[in-house]
Design a protein around this motif. Structure first.
Motif, short mmCIF file in Angstrom:
data_model
loop_
_atom_site.label_atom_id
_atom_site.label_comp_id
_atom_site.label_asym_id
_atom_site.label_seq_id
_atom_site.Cartn_x
_atom_site.Cartn_y
_atom_site.Cartn_z
N TYR A 111 3.88 6.63 -3.90
CA TYR A 111 3.77 5.40 -3.14
C TYR A 111 3.70 5.71 -1.66
O TYR A 111 4.04 6.80 -1.21
CB TYR A 111 4.94 4.45 -3.43
CG TYR A 111 6.27 5.14 -3.68
CD1 TYR A 111 7.12 5.47 -2.64
CD2 TYR A 111 6.65 5.47 -4.97
CE1 TYR A 111 8.32 6.10 -2.87
CE2 TYR A 111 7.86 6.11 -5.21
CZ TYR A 111 8.69 6.42 -4.15
OH TYR A 111 9.87 7.05 -4.39
N GLN A 112 3.23 4.73 -0.92
CA GLN A 112 3.15 4.87 0.53
C GLN A 112 4.34 4.14 1.13
O GLN A 112 4.68 3.03 0.71
CB GLN A 112 1.85 4.27 1.06
CG GLN A 112 1.65 4.48 2.54
CD GLN A 112 0.34 3.90 3.02
OE1 GLN A 112 -0.16 2.91 2.49
NE2 GLN A 112 -0.24 4.50 4.04
N VAL A 113 4.98 4.77 2.10
CA VAL A 113 6.11 4.13 2.77
C VAL A 113 5.91 4.20 4.28
O VAL A 113 5.22 5.07 4.80
CB VAL A 113 7.48 4.77 2.41
CG1 VAL A 113 7.75 4.66 0.94
CG2 VAL A 113 7.57 6.20 2.88
N GLN A 114 6.54 3.26 4.95
CA GLN A 114 6.66 3.29 6.41
C GLN A 114 8.02 3.88 6.69
O GLN A 114 9.04 3.31 6.32
CB GLN A 114 6.57 1.87 6.97
CG GLN A 114 6.83 1.76 8.45
CD GLN A 114 5.64 2.19 9.29
OE1 GLN A 114 4.50 1.99 8.89
NE2 GLN A 114 5.89 2.77 10.44
N LEU A 115 8.07 5.05 7.31
CA LEU A 115 9.32 5.72 7.66
C LEU A 115 9.53 5.58 9.16
O LEU A 115 8.69 6.00 9.95
CB LEU A 115 9.29 7.20 7.28
CG LEU A 115 10.49 8.04 7.67
CD1 LEU A 115 11.75 7.57 6.95
CD2 LEU A 115 10.24 9.52 7.37
N ILE A 128 5.42 0.21 0.86
CA ILE A 128 4.38 -0.77 1.16
C ILE A 128 3.21 -0.74 0.16
O ILE A 128 2.41 -1.65 0.15
CB ILE A 128 3.85 -0.62 2.60
CG1 ILE A 128 3.36 0.79 2.87
CG2 ILE A 128 4.92 -0.99 3.60
CD1 ILE A 128 2.74 0.98 4.24
N TRP A 129 3.16 0.30 -0.64
CA TRP A 129 2.07 0.39 -1.62
C TRP A 129 2.45 1.40 -2.69
O TRP A 129 3.11 2.40 -2.41
CB TRP A 129 0.79 0.84 -0.90
CG TRP A 129 -0.37 1.04 -1.81
CD1 TRP A 129 -1.23 0.10 -2.27
CD2 TRP A 129 -0.80 2.29 -2.36
NE1 TRP A 129 -2.17 0.69 -3.07
CE2 TRP A 129 -1.93 2.03 -3.15
CE3 TRP A 129 -0.33 3.59 -2.28
CZ2 TRP A 129 -2.60 3.03 -3.84
CZ3 TRP A 129 -1.00 4.59 -2.97
CH2 TRP A 129 -2.13 4.29 -3.74
N MET A 130 2.06 1.12 -3.93
CA MET A 130 2.36 2.03 -5.03
C MET A 130 1.11 2.16 -5.90
O MET A 130 0.40 1.18 -6.11
CB MET A 130 3.51 1.46 -5.86
CG MET A 130 4.00 2.39 -6.94
SD MET A 130 5.37 1.70 -7.88
CE MET A 130 6.60 1.47 -6.62
N ASP A 131 0.82 3.36 -6.39
CA ASP A 131 -0.34 3.52 -7.26
C ASP A 131 -0.05 2.88 -8.63
O ASP A 131 1.08 2.56 -8.95
CB ASP A 131 -0.75 4.99 -7.38
CG ASP A 131 0.09 5.78 -8.36
OD1 ASP A 131 1.30 5.49 -8.47
OD2 ASP A 131 -0.45 6.68 -9.01
N GLU A 132 -1.09 2.70 -9.40
CA GLU A 132 -0.96 2.00 -10.68
C GLU A 132 -0.02 2.71 -11.65
O GLU A 132 0.64 2.09 -12.48
CB GLU A 132 -2.32 1.84 -11.38
CG GLU A 132 -3.41 1.22 -10.55
CD GLU A 132 -4.10 2.21 -9.61
OE1 GLU A 132 -4.40 3.36 -9.99
OE2 GLU A 132 -4.31 1.82 -8.45
N THR A 133 0.04 4.03 -11.58
CA THR A 133 0.88 4.79 -12.51
C THR A 133 2.31 4.95 -12.00
O THR A 133 3.16 5.48 -12.71
CB THR A 133 0.29 6.21 -12.71
OG1 THR A 133 0.30 6.88 -11.45
CG2 THR A 133 -1.11 6.15 -13.28
#
Length: 146
Positions: free
Chosen positions: A19-23, A10-15
């Motif tokens: 990343y953030q995930v919904q598990l 659901i979200w990834m840092d610029e580099t």
């Protein structure tokens, strides 16, 4: 119940280092939804452990442990232990989740539950994880109940 293991980026840092995930993990009696931070190394570790388990025909249980260390905290811990429970390829997955909320130090969730699937479903999960790591997809939906 369609699948027992779902993960969505659901979200990834610029580099693109993490990343953030919904598990989401589901059994017939319980569902757990966790927002977690992952990197490719953590997921590659899960992928390799599943492959090792399959190549050894489930002779030894394996455990994947994730400690979410975002900002130096280990408030969230997820353990998945895969065990072969019969000769026809039924897999039992023991799930342990410990989640301490950051707002109040006395509030926490400690949960254990199980789900069952088959060796073939672990092959499917392994293939989907590989595509997820390669950024070919942002969603994994696998492990159908036996």
């Amino acid at each position: 119940m369609d699948t027992q293991f779902e993960m969505e980026r659901i979200w990834m840092d610029e580099t693109e280092l993490f990343y953030q995930v919904q598990l989401q993990l589901r059994s017939s009696a319980c569902t757990s939804n966790q927002l977690i931070y992952l990197d490719d190394a953590s997921l590659e570790d899960l992928h390799q452990k599943i492959d090792q388990f399959n190549q050894a025909w489930g002779k030894e249980p394996i455990t994947w442990r994730l400690v979410d260390e975002k900002e130096g905290s280990d408030d969230l811990q997820v353990n998945l232990t895969f065990t072969l429970i019969d000769r026809i390829g039924t897999i039992q997955i023991d799930i342990f989740i410990h989640d301490e909320w950051q707002f109040d130090s006395f509030d926490h969730v400690h949960m254990k539950f199980r789900m069952r699937t088959t060796m073939g479903q672990l092959d499917d999960l392994s293939a989907q994880l590989k595509r997820f790591i390669r950024r070919e997809t942002d969603h994994v939906s696998s492990l159908r109940p036996e």
